[in-house]
Enzyme design. Structure first.
Site, mmCIF file in Angstrom:
data_model
loop_
_atom_site.group_PDB
_atom_site.id
_atom_site.type_symbol
_atom_site.label_atom_id
_atom_site.label_comp_id
_atom_site.label_asym_id
_atom_site.label_seq_id
_atom_site.Cartn_x
_atom_site.Cartn_y
_atom_site.Cartn_z
ATOM 1 N N ALA A 57 -1.774 -74.996 29.121
ATOM 2 C CA ALA A 57 -0.812 -74.381 28.208
ATOM 3 C C ALA A 57 0.614 -74.683 28.652
ATOM 4 O O ALA A 57 0.880 -74.898 29.808
ATOM 5 C CB ALA A 57 -1.030 -72.873 28.164
ATOM 6 N N CYS A 58 1.502 -74.685 27.705
ATOM 7 C CA CYS A 58 2.908 -74.872 28.006
ATOM 8 C C CYS A 58 3.477 -73.527 28.428
ATOM 9 O O CYS A 58 3.201 -72.510 27.794
ATOM 10 C CB CYS A 58 3.618 -75.372 26.750
ATOM 11 S SG CYS A 58 5.298 -75.919 27.024
ATOM 12 N N PRO A 59 4.254 -73.475 29.508
ATOM 13 C CA PRO A 59 4.818 -72.194 29.921
ATOM 14 C C PRO A 59 5.741 -71.639 28.847
ATOM 15 O O PRO A 59 6.461 -72.376 28.191
ATOM 16 C CB PRO A 59 5.571 -72.528 31.201
ATOM 17 C CG PRO A 59 5.824 -73.985 31.116
ATOM 18 C CD PRO A 59 4.686 -74.566 30.328
ATOM 19 N N THR A 60 5.699 -70.354 28.701
ATOM 20 C CA THR A 60 6.437 -69.678 27.633
ATOM 21 C C THR A 60 7.907 -70.049 27.608
ATOM 22 O O THR A 60 8.446 -70.438 26.572
ATOM 23 C CB THR A 60 6.277 -68.153 27.786
ATOM 24 O OG1 THR A 60 4.887 -67.843 27.773
ATOM 25 C CG2 THR A 60 6.990 -67.417 26.669
ATOM 26 N N CYS A 63 8.439 -73.868 26.874
ATOM 27 C CA CYS A 63 8.087 -74.174 25.483
ATOM 28 C C CYS A 63 9.133 -73.645 24.519
ATOM 29 O O CYS A 63 9.484 -74.303 23.544
ATOM 30 C CB CYS A 63 6.724 -73.592 25.126
ATOM 31 S SG CYS A 63 5.362 -74.593 25.678
#
Length: 166
Positions: A57-60, A63
Site C-alpha cells: 500500500a502507498c503510505p497515507t 499518497c
C-alpha cells in the site's frame, strides 16, 4: 529551526544518489518537506504505528501529497520527502510507488535533527510531520506531529492562506 528561521544549507543525497543542497532547493520557489520515517518497512509493536510504509500500500501521507502535488506546483512550491533511509532504499521505494516528488536521504539525520524531528541517532517515533519554507528558505509553518491523512490538506490550506493575505 523555529518559525521565521532560515533553513541552513547542507548537502545530502537524493534518491538517485545525487547531491542535493537544502539552500539551493529553496532558492527559486517555496518548498514543502514531509518526513518519511522509513521507506518500505513493516513495523508492528502490538499495534500499527501511526505512519507505516506497507509493501502493498502507498503510505497515507505520501499518497495524499502525490494526489495534490500539482496544486502545490501551481502555487510555486516543490514537495520533498525526507527520510534517514539510504538513497538505494529510497530509489527502490520510488521505483515501486512512483511519487512525482523527489526524496532526500538523510542517514546521519542532519536535516532531520535541524527540523526538530531527530531523537539522538533515531527519528522521533511519531515522525509524521511537515514543514513549509518560503522562497529563500524561511520556515513559515511546521506541524509535528500531524495525522498522515491531514498533512497534505493542512499544508495546502496554509499555503493558500498565505496567498490570500498577500
Amino acid at each position: 529551526i523555529d518559525i521565521g528561521d532560515i533553513l541552513p544549507s547542507m548537502t545530502l543525497k537524493n534518491e538517485k544518489g545525487e547531491d542535493i543542497d537544502t539552500g539551493s532547493i529553496t532558492a527559486e520557489q517555496g518548498v514543502i518537506l514531509f518526513l518519511v520515517p522509513k521507506a518500505d518497512a513493516r513495523e508492528f509493536f502490538g499495534f500499527i504505528l501511526a505512519f507505516i510504509f506497507l509493501l502493498t500500500a502507498c503510505p497515507t501521507q505520501a499518497c495524499s501529497f502525490h494526489d495534490i502535488w500539482q496544486e502545490f506546483a501551481s502555487l510555486d512550491y516543490d514537495v520533498y520527502g525526507v527520510s534517514a533511509d539510504s538513497s538505494g532504499a529510497q530509489s527502490k521505494w520510488q521505483t515501486k510507488k512512483q511519487p512525482p516528488f523527489p526524496l532526500i536521504s538523510d542517514p546521519k539525520r542532519s536535516l532531520i535533527g535541524v527540523l526538530g524531528a531527530g531523537d539522538g541517532n533515531k527519528t522521533k517515533r511519531n515522525a509524521v510531520m511537515h514543514f513549509v519554507l518560503e522562497k529563500g528558505g524561511k520556515l513559515l509553518d511546521k506541524q509535528m506531529p500531524v495525522k498522515p491523512a491531514d498533512s497534505p490538506r493542512l499544508t495546502l490550506e496554509f499555503i493558500k492562506g498565505l496567498r490570500l493575505s498577500e
